[in-house]
Design a protein around this motif. Structure first.
Motif, PDB file in Angstrom:
ATOM      1  N   TYR A 266      30.539 -85.043 -15.813  1.00 19.77           N
ATOM      2  CA  TYR A 266      31.641 -85.283 -14.895  1.00 19.77           C
ATOM      3  C   TYR A 266      32.581 -84.090 -14.913  1.00 19.77           C
ATOM      4  CZ  TYR A 266      30.206 -90.172 -15.162  1.00 19.77           C
ATOM      5  OH  TYR A 266      29.489 -91.341 -15.116  1.00 19.77           O
ATOM      6  N   TRP A 267      33.444 -84.025 -13.910  1.00 20.41           N
ATOM      7  CA  TRP A 267      34.502 -83.018 -13.840  1.00 20.41           C
ATOM      8  C   TRP A 267      35.803 -83.679 -14.281  1.00 20.41           C
ATOM      9  CZ3 TRP A 267      33.151 -78.125 -12.943  1.00 20.41           C
ATOM     10  CH2 TRP A 267      31.934 -77.897 -12.314  1.00 20.41           C
TER      11      TRP A 267
ATOM     12  N   TYR B  58      31.496 -84.912  -8.040  1.00 21.37           N
ATOM     13  CA  TYR B  58      31.780 -84.104  -6.856  1.00 21.37           C
ATOM     14  C   TYR B  58      30.734 -84.461  -5.812  1.00 21.37           C
ATOM     15  CZ  TYR B  58      33.256 -80.019  -4.192  1.00 21.37           C
ATOM     16  OH  TYR B  58      33.756 -79.186  -3.227  1.00 21.37           O
ATOM     17  N   VAL B  59      31.161 -85.160  -4.753  1.00 22.03           N
ATOM     18  CA  VAL B  59      30.247 -85.659  -3.734  1.00 22.03           C
ATOM     19  C   VAL B  59      30.725 -85.217  -2.358  1.00 22.03           C
ATOM     20  CG1 VAL B  59      29.228 -87.734  -2.718  1.00 22.03           C
ATOM     21  CG2 VAL B  59      29.751 -87.684  -5.157  1.00 22.03           C
ATOM     22  N   ARG B  60      29.859 -84.542  -1.625  1.00 23.63           N
ATOM     23  CA  ARG B  60      30.148 -84.095  -0.265  1.00 23.63           C
ATOM     24  C   ARG B  60      31.487 -83.371  -0.145  1.00 23.63           C
ATOM     25  NH1 ARG B  60      29.360 -89.541   2.326  1.00 23.63           N
ATOM     26  NH2 ARG B  60      27.760 -90.180   0.909  1.00 23.63           N
TER      27      ARG B  60
ATOM     28  N   ALA C 106      26.517 -72.225  -9.132  1.00 24.24           N
ATOM     29  CA  ALA C 106      25.678 -71.307  -8.352  1.00 24.24           C
ATOM     30  C   ALA C 106      24.537 -72.051  -7.700  1.00 24.24           C
ATOM     31  CB  ALA C 106      25.148 -70.198  -9.253  1.00 24.24           C
ATOM     32  N   ALA C 107      24.081 -73.139  -8.310  1.00 21.69           N
ATOM     33  CA  ALA C 107      22.956 -73.909  -7.765  1.00 21.69           C
ATOM     34  C   ALA C 107      23.345 -74.727  -6.539  1.00 21.69           C
ATOM     35  CB  ALA C 107      22.407 -74.838  -8.844  1.00 21.69           C
ATOM     36  N   ARG C 108      24.648 -74.913  -6.306  1.00 19.74           N
ATOM     37  CA  ARG C 108      25.086 -75.730  -5.165  1.00 19.74           C
ATOM     38  C   ARG C 108      24.905 -75.041  -3.860  1.00 19.74           C
ATOM     39  NH1 ARG C 108      30.285 -78.988  -7.272  1.00 19.74           N
ATOM     40  NH2 ARG C 108      29.146 -80.037  -8.858  1.00 19.74           N
TER      41      ARG C 108
END
Length: 171
Positions: free
Chosen positions: A115-116, A139-141, A169-171
Motif C-alpha cells: 500500500y501507499w 492507487y487505482v486509475r 517505472a512499470a506503470r
C-alpha cells in the motif's frame, strides 16, 4: 592561487510589496494543488516557504515568469513531492513516510499486501505517550483509494526505495 572576488554591478533590493503579493498568491495556489489527503506539517510548510519565495523572486527578476506562463499551473505532484521530501528530512524516525510504498502485515490477514502511505496522524495519550497511526491506500486509475485506517507502525514495513522506483517505472 586565490579566486578573484566577483562583485555585482547592482545593489541588492529586498522583495517589493508587489513581489510579496505575487509570492503569497503563488504559494497559496501551489498549496491548493496538493492532494487533500496529503497532510504536511506546519513546520514543513514554514521551511518550504522561504525557498519558494527566493525561487519566485529569482524568476520574476530574471523575466522567467512572463505572460507566456500566465494561468499555467504546475503539475499537481511537483509541490507535493517537494514538501514530502522536506517532511521526510524533518522526521528523525525510521517509520514510513507519506508517499512511501509499504508492506502491510497486520492482524487482518485478508489485507496483507503493498500500500501507499497517504496520511500519518500523531496522537498524544493522557500519559504523554505519542501514538503514530497511518492511513494506507491503493492507487487505482490515477487516484488513491483509502483501504486501511489507523494502522500502527509495527504493522507495516517500508519497502526499499529501489523497489518503489521499479514499480513506478512499470506503470
Amino acid at each position: 592561487m586565490s579566486m578573484p572576488r566577483i562583485e555585482s554591478a547592482r545593489h541588492s533590493v529586498p522583495a517589493s510589496d508587489s513581489e510579496r503579493e505575487q509570492m503569497e498568491a503563488a504559494f497559496q495556489a501551489a498549496l491548493g494543488q496538493l492532494n487533500p489527503s496529503a497532510q504536511f506539517s506546519r513546520t514543513a510548510r514554514e521551511l518550504a516557504r522561504p525557498v519558494f519565495d527566493v525561487g519566485w523572486i529569482a524568476g520574476v527578476r530574471t523575466g522567467h515568469t512572463g505572460s507566456a506562463l500566465a494561468d499555467v499551473p504546475l503539475p499537481p505532484h511537483m509541490f507535493g513531492v517537494a514538501l514530502a521530501g522536506l517532511e521526510s528530512s524533518l522526521s528523525e524516525e525510521d517509520s514510513p513516510r507519506i508517499g512511501q510504498l509499504v508492506s502491510y502485515h497486520g492482524s487482518p490477514k485478508s489485507y496483507h499486501g503493498r500500500y501507499w502511505v497517504t496520511r500519518i496522524d500523531r496522537e498524544l495519550s493522557s500519559e504523554g505517550k505519542e501514538t503514530v497511526l497511518h492511513r494506507l491506500s491503493t492507487y487505482v486509475r490515477g487516484r488513491f483509494r483509502h483501504e486501511l485506517h489507523w494502522v500502527h507502525a509495527k504493522s507495516i514495513t517500508a519497502l526499499a526505495p529501489q523497489f518503489q522506483a521499479d514499480r513506478q517505472a512499470a506503470r
